[in-house]
Enzyme design. Structure first.
Site, PDB file in Angstrom:
ATOM      1  CG  ASP A 105       2.137   9.376  13.706  1.00  0.00           C
ATOM      2  OD1 ASP A 105       1.975   8.860  12.577  1.00  0.00           O
ATOM      3  OD2 ASP A 105       2.442  10.565  13.863  1.00  0.00           O
ATOM      4  CD  GLU A 127       8.299  10.688  12.304  1.00  0.00           C
ATOM      5  OE1 GLU A 127       7.137  10.256  12.363  1.00  0.00           O
ATOM      6  OE2 GLU A 127       8.762  11.208  11.270  1.00  0.00           O
ATOM      7  CD  GLU A 141      -2.611  10.332  12.105  1.00  0.00           C
ATOM      8  OE1 GLU A 141      -3.366  11.163  12.658  1.00  0.00           O
ATOM      9  OE2 GLU A 141      -2.888   9.811  10.998  1.00  0.00           O
ATOM     10  CG  HIS A 222      -2.786  12.193   3.927  1.00  0.00           C
ATOM     11  ND1 HIS A 222      -2.910  11.624   5.177  1.00  0.00           N
ATOM     12  CD2 HIS A 222      -1.528  12.659   3.870  1.00  0.00           C
ATOM     13  CE1 HIS A 222      -1.757  11.730   5.829  1.00  0.00           C
ATOM     14  NE2 HIS A 222      -0.908  12.355   5.064  1.00  0.00           N
ATOM     15  NE  ARG A 224      -7.770   7.840   8.948  1.00  0.00           N
ATOM     16  CZ  ARG A 224      -8.539   6.815   8.658  1.00  0.00           C
ATOM     17  NH1 ARG A 224      -9.774   6.764   9.090  1.00  0.00           N
ATOM     18  NH2 ARG A 224      -8.081   5.806   7.948  1.00  0.00           N
ATOM     19  CG  HIS A 254      -3.678   9.915   0.333  1.00  0.00           C
ATOM     20  ND1 HIS A 254      -4.496   8.862   0.653  1.00  0.00           N
ATOM     21  CD2 HIS A 254      -2.615   9.832   1.167  1.00  0.00           C
ATOM     22  CE1 HIS A 254      -3.945   8.165   1.639  1.00  0.00           C
ATOM     23  NE2 HIS A 254      -2.795   8.736   1.972  1.00  0.00           N
TER      24      HIS A 254
HETATM   25  C1  UD1 Z   1      -2.747   6.547   6.906  1.00  0.00           C
HETATM   26  C2  UD1 Z   1      -2.387   6.785   8.380  1.00  0.00           C
HETATM   27  C3  UD1 Z   1      -1.868   8.196   8.575  1.00  0.00           C
HETATM   28  C4  UD1 Z   1      -0.757   8.511   7.591  1.00  0.00           C
HETATM   29  C5  UD1 Z   1      -1.237   8.240   6.172  1.00  0.00           C
HETATM   30  C6  UD1 Z   1      -0.116   8.458   5.189  1.00  0.00           C
HETATM   31  C7  UD1 Z   1      -3.684   5.693  10.162  1.00  0.00           C
HETATM   32  C8  UD1 Z   1      -4.915   5.690  10.972  1.00  0.00           C
HETATM   33  N1  UD1 Z   1      -3.589   6.617   9.208  1.00  0.00           N
HETATM   34  O1  UD1 Z   1      -3.865   7.369   6.595  1.00  0.00           O
HETATM   35  O2  UD1 Z   1      -1.378   8.329   9.903  1.00  0.00           O
HETATM   36  O3  UD1 Z   1      -0.399   9.868   7.737  1.00  0.00           O
HETATM   37  O4  UD1 Z   1      -1.652   6.875   6.072  1.00  0.00           O
HETATM   38  O5  UD1 Z   1      -0.575   8.495   3.880  1.00  0.00           O
HETATM   39  O6  UD1 Z   1      -2.838   4.859  10.361  1.00  0.00           O
HETATM   40  N2  UD1 Z   1      -5.936   3.607  -0.133  1.00  0.00           N
HETATM   41  C9  UD1 Z   1      -5.776   2.905  -1.316  1.00  0.00           C
HETATM   42  N3  UD1 Z   1      -4.487   2.550  -1.684  1.00  0.00           N
HETATM   43  C10 UD1 Z   1      -3.399   2.860  -0.966  1.00  0.00           C
HETATM   44  C11 UD1 Z   1      -3.573   3.603   0.208  1.00  0.00           C
HETATM   45  C12 UD1 Z   1      -4.844   3.961   0.622  1.00  0.00           C
HETATM   46  O7  UD1 Z   1      -6.720   2.608  -2.000  1.00  0.00           O
HETATM   47  O8  UD1 Z   1      -2.285   2.499  -1.370  1.00  0.00           O
HETATM   48  C13 UD1 Z   1      -7.306   3.985   0.300  1.00  0.00           C
HETATM   49  C14 UD1 Z   1      -8.138   2.782   0.787  1.00  0.00           C
HETATM   50  O9  UD1 Z   1      -9.469   2.985   0.444  1.00  0.00           O
HETATM   51  C15 UD1 Z   1      -7.956   2.859   2.309  1.00  0.00           C
HETATM   52  C16 UD1 Z   1      -7.992   4.357   2.504  1.00  0.00           C
HETATM   53  O10 UD1 Z   1      -7.236   4.881   1.410  1.00  0.00           O
HETATM   54  O11 UD1 Z   1      -8.971   2.172   3.034  1.00  0.00           O
HETATM   55  C17 UD1 Z   1      -7.469   4.866   3.809  1.00  0.00           C
HETATM   56  O12 UD1 Z   1      -6.223   4.303   4.130  1.00  0.00           O
HETATM   57  P1  UD1 Z   1      -5.748   4.284   5.687  1.00  0.00           P
HETATM   58  O13 UD1 Z   1      -4.415   3.662   5.751  1.00  0.00           O
HETATM   59  O14 UD1 Z   1      -6.816   3.775   6.574  1.00  0.00           O
HETATM   60  O15 UD1 Z   1      -5.650   5.808   6.068  1.00  0.00           O
HETATM   61  P2  UD1 Z   1      -4.901   7.004   5.440  1.00  0.00           P
HETATM   62  O16 UD1 Z   1      -5.901   8.102   5.403  1.00  0.00           O
HETATM   63  O17 UD1 Z   1      -4.204   6.594   4.212  1.00  0.00           O
HETATM   64  N1  UDP Z   2       5.090  11.184  -1.259  1.00  0.00           N
HETATM   65  C1  UDP Z   2       5.312  10.412  -2.400  1.00  0.00           C
HETATM   66  N2  UDP Z   2       4.438  10.524  -3.442  1.00  0.00           N
HETATM   67  C2  UDP Z   2       3.369  11.356  -3.404  1.00  0.00           C
HETATM   68  C3  UDP Z   2       3.141  12.125  -2.229  1.00  0.00           C
HETATM   69  C4  UDP Z   2       4.026  12.010  -1.178  1.00  0.00           C
HETATM   70  O1  UDP Z   2       6.277   9.661  -2.474  1.00  0.00           O
HETATM   71  O2  UDP Z   2       2.617  11.416  -4.389  1.00  0.00           O
HETATM   72  C5  UDP Z   2       6.013  11.012  -0.118  1.00  0.00           C
HETATM   73  C6  UDP Z   2       6.609  12.287   0.438  1.00  0.00           C
HETATM   74  O3  UDP Z   2       7.831  12.574  -0.183  1.00  0.00           O
HETATM   75  C7  UDP Z   2       6.776  11.976   1.911  1.00  0.00           C
HETATM   76  C8  UDP Z   2       5.695  10.952   2.194  1.00  0.00           C
HETATM   77  O4  UDP Z   2       5.237  10.477   0.944  1.00  0.00           O
HETATM   78  O5  UDP Z   2       8.017  11.348   2.186  1.00  0.00           O
HETATM   79  C9  UDP Z   2       4.552  11.567   2.953  1.00  0.00           C
HETATM   80  O6  UDP Z   2       3.488  10.672   2.999  1.00  0.00           O
HETATM   81  P1  UDP Z   2       2.040  11.088   3.392  1.00  0.00           P
HETATM   82  O7  UDP Z   2       1.841  12.525   3.118  1.00  0.00           O
HETATM   83  O8  UDP Z   2       1.126  10.100   2.757  1.00  0.00           O
HETATM   84  O9  UDP Z   2       1.992  10.787   4.959  1.00  0.00           O
HETATM   85  P2  UDP Z   2       2.443  11.610   6.263  1.00  0.00           P
HETATM   86  O10 UDP Z   2       3.860  11.985   6.122  1.00  0.00           O
HETATM   87  O11 UDP Z   2       1.505  12.775   6.398  1.00  0.00           O
HETATM   88  O12 UDP Z   2       2.211  10.619   7.370  1.00  0.00           O
END
Ligand code: UD1
Ligand code: UDP
Length: 385
Positions: A105, A127, A141, A222, A224, A254
């Site tokens: 999602d 999923e 999501e 993490h 939002r 995160h």
């Molecule tokens: C995203 C997904 C969320 C998912 C989550 C898992 C959307 C809208 N959100 O949220 O559904 O549950 O990922 O973790 O699709 N960033 C880094 N390095 C990384 C990853 C993130 O620097 O490797 C920082 C960046 O500043 C980036 C921000 O995190 O702009 C947000 O990342 P984004 O993918 O927009 O949203 P998440 O909150 O990570």
């Molecule tokens: N995870 C990981 N390293 C971390 C935190 C989480 O590998 O430091 C893995 C965790 O085992 C799970 C997935 O990341 O499989 C969950 O990701 P996240 O919480 O970012 O996203 P969500 O599942 O909420 O979309």
């Protein structure tokens, strides 16, 4: 158009993902697709996440065929959606896939499905069918997965509950299949890898030694919808519970700046709290192992912790994964600091309460979801085994 024969060529499946959880949940499917001569996986990563995606690609030995590299610091949802939709569309025009596969999602999954729909390419949704019935929890999501659900050709639901939700929305039951969640496949795979090569997960040894004799609480956060007051409540709860001398908190933070700012400001330097960088998957599996309790707002962790018999306190108001709650291994605790502290204290101090939650329970799958998905795909395309 999609009735391909193995005589012509394997069917080309464009698998699209961009964030850590999508990568974890799709790498077992990519492995299974690659092992099947009837199917040709082409992998496109949006790199909506960068470092956290690359950690998974590395352990799973996946080298993407296309990498859009879209991540920008603290990117807005509109900017992200625009760049994903056009970027993924261009990749589809180049690859000419027979089918597109997305998972879950995220913005990447939603845009992948939409770009495929604009090209009349069938979409397989891994999923499928998770619903909280609240469009702001989780946000965005819940709407992303409903959009994907209205486009998908095959709905690959992880559980009977998810399949039932789709049928209630009048999705043709013949298009809905219960496969189990591929996260359990991923967890089995990584556990086996660690078994073969223990060094893959020994990077926590120093922390484990520092916290020897303490009861470890593993934390991730993490979401939002928790930004602002929610994150502040979570930080306050951790600060309070960490005052107990018998407790240690391990919190891989995160990379989202909205999470890091608060947690660094509130929790850095506390003796019993380790704020650490995101762990790669083998090390996170190790954390799941050493933790007595998981405290999280993550989706994936809600699925993994019950499978390992770890009580999971979910810092959310609703969950689209009610199976863990129904089984008694997960509990919704919201983000109010006092409530979180009470719930953790109960688990720490009441053995009966702990044991009632700490039963290995696996409502999310048996580790064979990827094999089922590949078989369903091959059947759908009409390729004989
Ligand atoms: C995203 C997904 C969320 C998912 C989550 C898992 C959307 C809208 N959100 O949220 O559904 O549950 O990922 O973790 O699709 N960033 C880094 N390095 C990384 C990853 C993130 O620097 O490797 C920082 C960046 O500043 C980036 C921000 O995190 O702009 C947000 O990342 P984004 O993918 O927009 O949203 P998440 O909150 O990570
Ligand atoms: N995870 C990981 N390293 C971390 C935190 C989480 O590998 O430091 C893995 C965790 O085992 C799970 C997935 O990341 O499989 C969950 O990701 P996240 O919480 O970012 O996203 P969500 O599942 O909420 O979309």
């Amino acid at each position: 158009m999609n009735q391909l024969s193995a005589k012509h060529r394997p069917a080309r499946i464009l698998t699209i993902f961009g964030t850590r959880p999508e990568a974890i949940k799709l790498f077992p499917v990519v492995h299974a697709l690659a092992a099947d001569p009837r199917l040709e996986p082409v992998v496109c990563v949006s790199a909506q996440h960068r470092q956290m995606l690359d950690q998974v690609l590395e352990i799973a030995s996946i080298v993407p065929d296309h990498d859009l590299d879209v991540m920008k610091p603290d990117q807005s949802l509109d900017a992200l959606t625009a760049v994903l939709l056009t970027g993924l569309g261009s990749v589809m025009d180049e690859v000419q896939p027979d089918r597109v596969m997305v998972q879950g999602d995220t913005a990447t999954a939603m845009c992948g499905a939409l770009a495929a729909y604009y090209r009349k390419i069938p979409v397989d949704h891994v999923e499928a069918g998770l619903r909280s019935y609240n469009i702001y929890h989780p946000w965005p999501e819940e709407v992303n997965r409903k959009i994907i659900g209205s486009i998908a050709s095959l709905h690959l639901a992880p559980t009977e509950t998810a399949a039932g939700a789709l049928r209630k929305e009048n999705v043709d039951p013949a298009r809905v299949h219960v496969t189990g969640n591929t996260v359990i496949d991923a967890l089995h795979w990584v556990t086996a890898r660690i078994g073969e090569e223990p060094a893959l997960a020994n990077g926590l040894a120093e922390l484990e030694a520092r916290f020897a004799g303490k009861r470890v609480i593993g934390v991730t956060s993490h979401r939002r919808e928790n930004f602002g007051d929610g994150m502040a409540g979570i930080a306050e709860a951790i600060r309070t519970i960490a005052q107990r001398p018998d407790v240690a908190v391990i919190f891989p933070v995160h990379l989202n700046p909205n999470v890091r700012k608060v947690m660094n400001a509130e929790l850095a330097g506390l003796d019993n709290v380790a704020l650490i960088e995101p762990l790669d998957y083998p090390h996170f599996a190790r954390l799941l192992d050493v933790a007595e309790i998981m405290l999280t707002d993550s989706g994936g962790v809600q699925e993994e912790a019950p499978a390992l018999g770890k009580p999971v306190l979910v810092m959310r108001e609703t969950t689209e994964r009610p199976e863990g709650v129904a089984a008694g291994t997960a509990k919704l605790v919201g983000t109010d600091a006092a409530t979180i502290v009470t719930e953790i204290s109960t688990l720490l101090d009441d053995k009966g309460a702990y044991e009632a939650m700490a039963r290995a329970h696996n409502p999310f799958g048996d580790g064979k979801a990827s094999a089922r998905i590949v078989e369903l795909l091959a059947n759908e395309i009409g390729i004989e085994a």
